[in-house]
Design an enzyme around this catalytic site. Structure first.
Site, short mmCIF file in Angstrom:
data_model
loop_
_atom_site.label_atom_id
_atom_site.label_comp_id
_atom_site.label_asym_id
_atom_site.label_seq_id
_atom_site.Cartn_x
_atom_site.Cartn_y
_atom_site.Cartn_z
N GLU A 1 -0.97 -5.91 16.58
CA GLU A 1 -0.42 -5.94 15.21
C GLU A 1 0.93 -6.66 15.23
OE1 GLU A 1 0.19 -2.03 13.72
OE2 GLU A 1 0.31 -2.62 11.62
N ARG B 1 9.02 -3.73 14.80
CA ARG B 1 9.47 -4.98 15.42
C ARG B 1 10.57 -4.77 16.45
NH1 ARG B 1 8.93 -9.41 10.53
NH2 ARG B 1 7.00 -8.54 9.73
N HIS C 1 -4.94 0.45 14.33
CA HIS C 1 -3.89 1.42 14.66
C HIS C 1 -4.47 2.55 15.50
CE1 HIS C 1 -3.40 -0.27 10.52
NE2 HIS C 1 -2.47 -0.89 11.18
N HIS D 1 -8.74 -2.09 6.62
CA HIS D 1 -7.27 -2.18 6.61
C HIS D 1 -6.76 -2.14 5.18
CE1 HIS D 1 -3.27 -3.14 7.89
NE2 HIS D 1 -3.62 -3.56 9.08
N TYR E 1 -1.26 3.43 6.16
CA TYR E 1 -2.13 2.80 7.16
C TYR E 1 -2.83 3.87 8.01
CZ TYR E 1 -0.15 -1.97 6.54
OH TYR E 1 0.23 -3.20 6.06
N HIS F 1 -5.76 -8.14 16.52
CA HIS F 1 -5.08 -7.67 15.32
C HIS F 1 -3.71 -8.32 15.17
CE1 HIS F 1 -3.91 -3.86 12.76
NE2 HIS F 1 -3.69 -4.99 12.12
N ALA G 1 -1.25 -8.05 5.91
CA ALA G 1 -2.02 -6.98 5.27
C ALA G 1 -1.26 -6.36 4.11
CB ALA G 1 -2.37 -5.91 6.30
N SER G 2 0.03 -6.11 4.30
CA SER G 2 0.78 -5.43 3.24
C SER G 2 0.94 -6.31 2.01
CB SER G 2 2.15 -5.00 3.76
OG SER G 2 2.92 -6.13 4.10
N HIS H 1 -1.33 -10.47 12.09
CA HIS H 1 -1.22 -10.91 10.68
C HIS H 1 -0.16 -12.00 10.58
CE1 HIS H 1 -3.64 -7.48 9.44
NE2 HIS H 1 -2.78 -6.63 9.95
#
Lengths: 338, 338
Positions: free
Chosen positions: A281, A287, A220, A175, A191, A6, A70-71, A8
């Protein structure tokens, strides 16, 4: 080998994300989209080497199953034509990352999905991406971005896509994308809610009786599901469904994107090891560095490493399960002698 | 003393629930609602003695903080006038249960809430119920039943109600009702999602800086939140909010409606004991017996009893925290010498 299922491309070059805004402006103005910008290999290299690849190496993982941010899929923005062009641009960029770093990344695609529209364009884009070497797809169960006006993922609306997935032997990660309502924070509510919602839909339906070869990853860590595993077992019972083991868990997998040790411990306590795929992720929703541990919240490998697993079990979670769930990944690795 | 903070009158007499349907039919037909039926004390006694009271005694708890059936609040049905009459009928029935079994039940009210309407009627009903001895309220963050078209619970829209709560010194359980969309299963998705969503809204906002005395209970063990506690701590950090301890957890409480031992273990591992209230949601969402244990899924006292807690800690979770969060309950118990 350690495979992160996972990841992105959250650090895509600015020219790419700028083009998206200009594409949407043109759509609203009723004008054709501007030409997609030229982005050099060096620009792509820099965004990856400084971010995902650096962290992958620092944390000791080998390969990320990599998909567009994804967002930013934003299926609720523009129309299907806009979504087709945007999905192609995003997926082509992933293909370039994979071609530049074939040892460290393999592609999963974003689909053009618009609520209320048929899935032909999504299927066509999936086929195009599989032809480019992609091994899976991200499926948005709510392309409206929080209005939730598409049918449950067990509805026959989705079956043409599922049939293509079975034919191509690729799994989907369920997702959602950004939320267009202030009620749902994207990564903190939308999410999680989507993960929980999708799982409950699978309990209510009989999707895998129809499509026993279909495979879905709920990211998640499965949203709220493992924490409430007793509730879901009890609800399956109340709905007179078979046990979750056979009704859902032959076809559904959770990743390890749970950002603290107690959560990971619970996940591994209640969910069969065969159903857990290592994932982080990264670089993603969270972060920062956890002041309690001094390590990144999303360095999920640390939590998994801390579990009391046998070498065989660890290998399953870190690579064996991913290679089983993504057969095209397995084939690609075997072709390289791995 | 063992106080269950989360019980609903899910076994109300048929005449009551039948009236609701006739009330809604009359609304749709543009006619006045029929008269509310006569329900005898014996009928009420029977529905309680055979269900909640029996189970309360079997499981060894003493008192339930009792509110109307959550899924039947149905704030999305009819209009505000319909909702006012329905809330009064439901709350009056709770008051009758409490008057018949004063040692075992104390009331929490349902509010008339209609998406887009002001909260004056809700505040009036809250005052009426507090005058009848109720100690709290259920607040629906999504009176639309799944459309989620009300503002976040941190929005000033809700402040008049919050100010009344502070004045009356009553807490709210944040609890949605039925879902009007097939996408969200009520107890398997909508409830969990609402819990998770509300908590994330509280992280994003600054509600308790404005209203430091406001207290909210997030039921169902906090939805997905404790399982993803690292994610929420990390998101607070990314949003440049203070630590969750001070930003949210001085004012927010989770119940123990988590229906398996590993989930309860996690809840107590990550959430401060001061913030956990014993609850079972009995008789509620999951009514069966867990084949793995031979006991009811929702017999949450068994899971809490199995924890390694000191007597003082156990007392906190079973009654001390509830008495602190619901001061009117504490006063009522003290008045009885308890």
């Amino acid at each position: 080998m350690i495979i992160d299922c996972h990841g992105h491309y959250t650090t895509a070059p600015a020219a790419h994300t700028d083009w998206r805004e200009r594409q949407l402006e043109a759509f609203l103005a009723g004008e054709p989209a501007p030409a997609y910008p030229s982005i050099s290999d060096d620009e792509i290299r820099e965004t990856i080497e400084k971010n995902q690849l650096r962290l992958l190496r620092e944390r000791g993982a080998d390969l990320t199953i990599f998909s567009p941010r994804a967002s930013a899929m934003g299926h609720h923005r523009g129309d299907l034509g806009v979504g087709i062009a945007w999905a192609r641009a995003c997926n082509d960029l992933i293909a370039r990352v994979v071609s530049l770093f074939p040892d460290n990344f393999i592609g999963v695609c974003q689909l053009p999905q618009t609520a209320g529209e048929p899935l032909d364009a999504a299927i066509a884009e999936l086929r195009r991406c599989v032809d480019m070497g992609f091994v899976g797809l991200n499926l948005n169960p709510d392309p409206s971005g929080g209005k939730w006006n598409s049918p449950p993922i067990t509805d026959r609306y989705w079956y043409p896509l599922y049939e293509a997935m079975v034919e191509l032997d690729v799994p989907a990660m369920v997702h959602v994308s950004a939320s267009c309502t202030p009620v749902f924070h994207a990564t903190g509510a939308h999410y999680m809610n989507a993960d929980t919602t999708a799982f409950m839909q699978l309990i209510q339906g009989d999707l895998f009786a129809d499509l026993p070869e279909l495979r879905l990853i709920i990211p998640h860590g499965g949203g709220a599901v493992p924490y409430h595993w007793g509730r879901y077992r009890g609800l399956a019972d109340m709905l007179k469904k078979p046990s979750l083991d056979t009704h859902v868990m032959r076809n559904v997998y959770f990743d390890t994107c749970v950002y603290h040790q107690p959560g990971i411990n619970l996940l591994f306590e209640v969910i069969d090891l065969d159903n857990i795929l290592f994932g982080s992720e990264m670089v993603g929703a969270v972060r920062g560095i956890d002041p309690r541990t001094g390590h990144y919240f999303d360095d999920t490998k640390r939590y998994v490493d801390a579990l009391d697993l046998s070498d065989k079990q660890r290998e399953q979670v870190y690579s064996g399960n991913a290679r089983r769930v993504y057969p095209r990944l397995d084939a690609a690795l075997k072709a390289r002698g791995l």
